[in-house]
Enzyme design. Structure first.
Site, PDB file in Angstrom:
ATOM      1  N   HIS A  53     -74.957 -86.439 -64.144  1.00 32.44           N
ATOM      2  CA  HIS A  53     -76.412 -86.577 -64.254  1.00 32.44           C
ATOM      3  C   HIS A  53     -76.799 -88.043 -64.477  1.00 32.44           C
ATOM      4  CE1 HIS A  53     -77.644 -82.441 -64.072  1.00 32.44           C
ATOM      5  NE2 HIS A  53     -76.897 -82.071 -65.102  1.00 32.44           N
ATOM      6  N   HIS A 100     -69.622 -83.507 -66.022  1.00 27.99           N
ATOM      7  CA  HIS A 100     -70.848 -82.970 -65.433  1.00 27.99           C
ATOM      8  C   HIS A 100     -72.068 -83.740 -65.955  1.00 27.99           C
ATOM      9  CE1 HIS A 100     -73.861 -79.815 -64.363  1.00 27.99           C
ATOM     10  NE2 HIS A 100     -74.392 -80.184 -65.516  1.00 27.99           N
ATOM     11  N   GLU A 101     -72.120 -83.941 -67.276  1.00 27.20           N
ATOM     12  CA  GLU A 101     -73.247 -84.670 -67.861  1.00 27.20           C
ATOM     13  C   GLU A 101     -73.276 -86.122 -67.388  1.00 27.20           C
ATOM     14  OE1 GLU A 101     -75.592 -83.220 -69.455  1.00 27.20           O
ATOM     15  OE2 GLU A 101     -74.579 -81.288 -69.546  1.00 27.20           O
TER      16      GLU A 101
END
Length: 427
Positions: free
Chosen positions: A270, A266-267
């Site tokens: 980003h 998920h990070e």
């Protein structure tokens, strides 16, 4: 002018208070419904914590409102008089730092109550009194050192340049970028002890995951965050060659390897979408607008307040009104941020597997005792992340439960089965 400002400030606090009252009422009703994402005991505990935390925030709002009025109704004038005999550059630094220190001291009792009473009651706090004092003193030292340098720069620009707000923007934006680069180093140097990740197999998997998105890191580290708090977290810090992956030791304790990789996925989502740079650009836009506003304050305002139009006073007014201006900008930033979170979830699901990310989100909600439901108005103004229920729905896990907006505490069995098939896990 001053009367208009007082009305604006009062409306600002009334709106904030109204939103908090609606949130407290919403959670008190919701916690009596069928549990969502958690077991009954955890769900009730999370609801009670959210209500207690919001009531504490309401007390903080009242104190903030009183301080607003005190500073405008003679407080700034008094502070200026106290610093009257100092040389101009030194006076500006000391005056602004004194303003920050007084506000910090006024808010200190609430901070102590939150840490050592509220968080301790709900099982979060692990900070000793000694460690808290140490952290506070280090924070004050950094504010005095770094904040003093920034204040000197801004006040010097105000005194030197006719179009001071534009040059101040360029200076402060450079500071924002520099702090993003230095944050991991400063945090490791003064607060957290970082050690290289010892799990060689997990480290290799993280490296392989980073290579898929082109993320180049200076290393994967574990933070001893559990000495302060039980909450789970991880972050990618820094810019350029200073980037590093930091995992809280609490996260390693509670998540399975694939779930942890999904969180990192998920990070990395980003990073792949350039969200850090987008966020810096958004902050830059907000900073530009606020400085343009405060750079054109009418002289009549200073006359009515009985204070001189000096660099220090201008900075204090900026700091005083910044929460008000940012509060009404935050909904726009929240919309952008929530969109980015959905996209990052999609990336994390594609990189590691939607099921693992869904299970990680559920564990994060439970371990952090984050009540999964909120009033729509509260979400609109304060949420930078979508509600977890919405994130799970976007990942393909269906809503179930007897209460309105409820979801089963475990992901829907049919959805899980389909996801395992899609990921090739089942035989």
């Amino acid at each position: 002018m001053v009367t208009a400002l007082m009305v604006m400030i009062s409306l600002y606090f009334i709106i904030k208070l109204y939103i908090s009252v609606m949130q407290v009422g919403f959670i008190n009703r919701a916690k009596r419904m069928a549990p969502v994402l958690m077991g009954s005991a955890d769900y009730l505990k999370a609801g009670n914590y959210a209500v207690a935390k919001e009531k504490l925030q309401m007390t903080g709002m009242l104190i903030e409102y009183i301080m607003f009025l005190v500073w405008l109704d003679g407080g700034i004038r008094w502070l200026d008089a106290v610093m009257g005999g100092m040389d101009a550059p030194f006076k500006s630094i000391v005056m602004v730092l004194a303003f920050l220190l007084i506000n910090t001291l006024v808010e200190l009792p609430l901070s102590l109550y939150e840490k050592f009473v509220l968080d301790a009651k709900f099982g979060f706090n692990r900070t000793s009194v000694g460690l808290y004092i140490k952290d506070t003193l280090i924070t004050l030292f950094l504010v005095a050192l770094l904040g003093g340098a920034v204040i000197w720069g801004v006040t010097a620009i105000i005194a030197w340049a006719p179009l001071w707000w534009f040059w101040s923007f360029l200076f402060l934006f450079a500071v924002v970028v520099a702090l993003n680069m230095l944050f991991p180093t400063l945090r490791a140097l003064f607060f957290d002890k970082l050690t290289p990740l010892e799990d060689a197999e997990l480290s290799e998997e993280i490296d392989a995951l980073m290579k898929k998105t082109g993320f180049v890191s200076s290393g994967v580290f574990v933070s001893d965050a559990s000495k302060r708090d039980t909450r789970l977290n991880a972050y990618f810090g820094g810019l350029g060659k200073s980037k590093r992956v930091v995992l809280y030791d609490t996260l390693l304790e509670k998540l399975e390897a694939r779930e942890l990789l999904a969180v990192l996925g998920h990070e990395l989502g980003h990073f792949a979408h350039g969200d850090l740079y987008k966020n810096i650009a958004v902050v830059g836009g907000m900073l530009f607008g606020m400085l343009a506003l405060f750079g054109n304050l009418p002289e009549s305002l200073f006359v009515q307040l009985g204070i001189g139009n000096t660099p220090a006073v201008t900075v204090i007014l900026f700091l005083l009104f910044m929460p008000l201006v940012s509060f009404f900008i935050m909904p726009l930033m929240g919309v952008i941020s929530r969109h980015n979170e959905y996209e990052a979830d999609r990336s994390g699901g594609e990189l590691v597997g939607k099921l693992y990310l869904a299970n990680a989100l559920r564990k994060l909600v439970t371990e952090n005792r984050s009540f999964p439901l909120s009033h729509p108005l509260y979400i609109f103004f304060y949420y930078t992340h979508p509600p977890v229920i919405e994130r799970l729905r976007a990942l393909g896990f269906e809503e179930r439960g007897s209460g309105k907006g409820a979801m089963r505490s475990e992901c829907d069995a049919d959805s899980v089965e389909r996801e395992l098939d899609n990921e090739g896990v089942r035989s």
